[in-house]
Design an enzyme around this catalytic site. Sequence first.
Site, short mmCIF file in Angstrom:
data_model
loop_
_atom_site.label_atom_id
_atom_site.label_comp_id
_atom_site.label_asym_id
_atom_site.label_seq_id
_atom_site.Cartn_x
_atom_site.Cartn_y
_atom_site.Cartn_z
N GLY A 36 0.82 -1.22 0.00
CA GLY A 36 0.00 0.00 0.00
C GLY A 36 0.85 1.26 0.00
O GLY A 36 0.38 2.33 -0.35
N GLY A 37 2.11 1.12 0.43
CA GLY A 37 3.06 2.24 0.33
C GLY A 37 2.68 3.45 1.14
O GLY A 37 1.91 3.37 2.11
N ALA A 94 14.72 -4.69 -2.06
CA ALA A 94 15.46 -5.24 -3.20
C ALA A 94 16.49 -4.23 -3.71
O ALA A 94 16.25 -3.03 -3.69
CB ALA A 94 14.48 -5.58 -4.32
N ILE A 159 0.40 18.68 1.58
CA ILE A 159 0.45 18.04 2.90
C ILE A 159 0.19 19.08 3.99
O ILE A 159 -0.60 18.85 4.91
CB ILE A 159 1.83 17.36 3.12
N HIS A 291 -2.75 8.14 -8.00
CA HIS A 291 -3.47 7.75 -9.22
C HIS A 291 -2.60 7.90 -10.46
O HIS A 291 -2.81 7.20 -11.44
CB HIS A 291 -4.79 8.50 -9.36
N HIS A 414 -30.86 18.50 -10.55
CA HIS A 414 -31.03 19.63 -9.65
C HIS A 414 -31.63 19.12 -8.35
O HIS A 414 -32.55 18.30 -8.39
CB HIS A 414 -31.97 20.66 -10.29
P1 NAI Z 1 4.43 20.36 -2.08
O1 NAI Z 1 5.46 20.46 -3.13
O2 NAI Z 1 3.00 20.22 -2.43
O3 NAI Z 1 4.51 21.67 -1.15
C1 NAI Z 1 5.67 22.08 -0.50
C2 NAI Z 1 5.49 23.53 -0.14
O4 NAI Z 1 6.54 23.93 0.73
C3 NAI Z 1 5.54 24.45 -1.36
O5 NAI Z 1 4.42 25.27 -1.34
C4 NAI Z 1 6.84 25.22 -1.17
O6 NAI Z 1 6.79 26.52 -1.69
C5 NAI Z 1 7.00 25.20 0.33
N1 NAI Z 1 8.37 25.33 0.83
C6 NAI Z 1 9.49 24.75 0.35
N2 NAI Z 1 10.57 25.09 1.10
C7 NAI Z 1 10.09 25.89 2.09
C8 NAI Z 1 10.69 26.55 3.18
N3 NAI Z 1 12.00 26.44 3.43
N4 NAI Z 1 9.92 27.31 4.00
C9 NAI Z 1 8.58 27.41 3.78
N5 NAI Z 1 7.96 26.81 2.75
C10 NAI Z 1 8.70 26.05 1.92
O7 NAI Z 1 4.93 19.21 -1.11
P2 NAI Z 1 4.23 18.47 0.11
O8 NAI Z 1 3.07 19.24 0.62
O9 NAI Z 1 5.34 18.15 1.04
O10 NAI Z 1 3.67 17.16 -0.55
C11 NAI Z 1 4.57 16.24 -1.19
C12 NAI Z 1 3.89 15.53 -2.32
O11 NAI Z 1 2.86 14.69 -1.83
C13 NAI Z 1 3.28 16.49 -3.29
O12 NAI Z 1 3.93 16.35 -4.52
C14 NAI Z 1 1.84 16.13 -3.38
O13 NAI Z 1 1.45 16.00 -4.73
C15 NAI Z 1 1.73 14.81 -2.66
N6 NAI Z 1 0.50 14.84 -1.85
C16 NAI Z 1 -0.69 14.81 -2.47
C17 NAI Z 1 -1.86 14.89 -1.76
C18 NAI Z 1 -3.14 14.90 -2.50
O14 NAI Z 1 -3.16 14.61 -3.67
N7 NAI Z 1 -4.26 15.27 -1.90
C19 NAI Z 1 -1.86 14.99 -0.30
C20 NAI Z 1 -0.55 15.10 0.24
C21 NAI Z 1 0.59 15.00 -0.52
#
Ligand code: NAI
Length: 432
Positions: A36-37, A94, A159, A291, A414
């Site tokens: 599930g990772g 692995a 996140i 996805h 609606h």
């Molecule tokens: P993210 O890339 O979405 O956001 C990181 C944020 O931190 C950016 O807005 C950036 O500008 C900011 N940042 C970077 N360095 C910083 C600093 N030194 N001080 C303050 N802000 C700083 O990365 P995040 O939220 O860690 O998520 C990681 C991955 O997980 C993402 O690529 C996301 O697609 C995926 N994810 C997806 C979800 C969903 O689809 N609902 C839910 C949670 C994560």
Amino acid sequence: MYELIVIGGGPGGCAAALRAAQGGLSVALFEPRQVGGTCLNRGCVPTKALLHGAGPGCDWPALAAEVERVVSTLRAGQEKQLRAAGVELIPYRAVVTGPHTVEAGGAAYEAAHILVAAGSEPALPPIPGLDTPGVVTSDGLLSDLRPLDRLAIIGGGVIGVELACVWAAAGARVTILEAAPRLLPTLERELGQSLAAQLRQDGVEVFTGAGVTGVAPGPAVAFTHRGEAYRLEADAVLVATGRRPATGGLFAGDLLPELERGFLRVDGQFRTSIPSLYAIGDAIGGAMLAHKAEAEGRFVADLLLGRTPLRGVAPIPACVYTSPELAQVGLTADEARARGIPCAAGKCVLGGNARTLIEGGKRGFVKLVFHRESRALLGAQLCCYRATDLISELALAVTLELTAEQLLRPVRPHPTFGEAISEAVEAAFPLS
Ligand code: NAI
């Protein structure tokens, strides 16, 4: 000798292994932790279960038990499905030792093809003091679910904002420190701006353009904002500033496929620079989404089965499970203009949407971006209840390049949130 070895049992690896085995290939799946990772065990699923369950005066032990029930039910189902399809689950890490060989748990294994679906891990920025007790990544916060009076979050990405909503709903004082000028800088401009306004209304402190300079014992975060220096004390500091590919130590000796900023470089068919070695998901970069990894995993499985892959190259929807929810797919109007594409955008504000008012309406909108001449849908951005469900209809429309006229043909029921789609289409191409 297997036909396919899959490294990593997250959504991408599991989808590939399952489809390949169902199609008749002999498959081994290596996963040293839980099937599930990140998505199922330390990411999407527990976070959504928390968002569903967190509220004022919430019973944290009961909530943690509910999260565990959801996760373990899904995990058991996933394992059962893989075993039923004949996938051999091997619980070791692995290491790829050659184009057709891996080593795991002291034994060597061989396969015609190897698929790397090793995922990603939290990346820490170079901020002094991140080893201070009380500083955690999402892994740490989700593995120790408890009430917090004060939560500081470095990073207002996906996140950061989702976990802000969980603890804010449960009554914590939450502060988000985002370096960029707006929250969710990778999404369409108005999505991050609207969410920031809503979060502030809900009592979350949001600093954009914040410069975090360090974390001191306490923990206490030092940061600057508009030239002023601040010190923020908290019970926990969440670092959510992005993730990096988990490709370290994956290849033995001098066998190393081409990398780009640590991500495995692949061609249009997810083949690395070593022809028998494929890679998908977070390990190859792009949107780090379950996805996307799943679609890519199925694509590779189909390719190895000699079938024409149906999925894996369509636009990937992005969803954020905040309140209101956010979702987008395809191009934004800014992106279309930057590419010189003539576009027409239509927006429906949900203030007049019956269902939104019935359900206690927070701010919201549906924006659609069309090619001005062909009238094909290029992209959609949603900020509203059920945005993460509504986006599927729009992902279908963008993928099939449906036109404004085609989008108006179905009668939408609606009162629903989906009626806003018809209104946004009409706003893009008004009668007069
Ligand atoms: P993210 O890339 O979405 O956001 C990181 C944020 O931190 C950016 O807005 C950036 O500008 C900011 N940042 C970077 N360095 C910083 C600093 N030194 N001080 C303050 N802000 C700083 O990365 P995040 O939220 O860690 O998520 C990681 C991955 O997980 C993402 O690529 C996301 O697609 C995926 N994810 C997806 C979800 C969903 O689809 N609902 C839910 C949670 C994560």
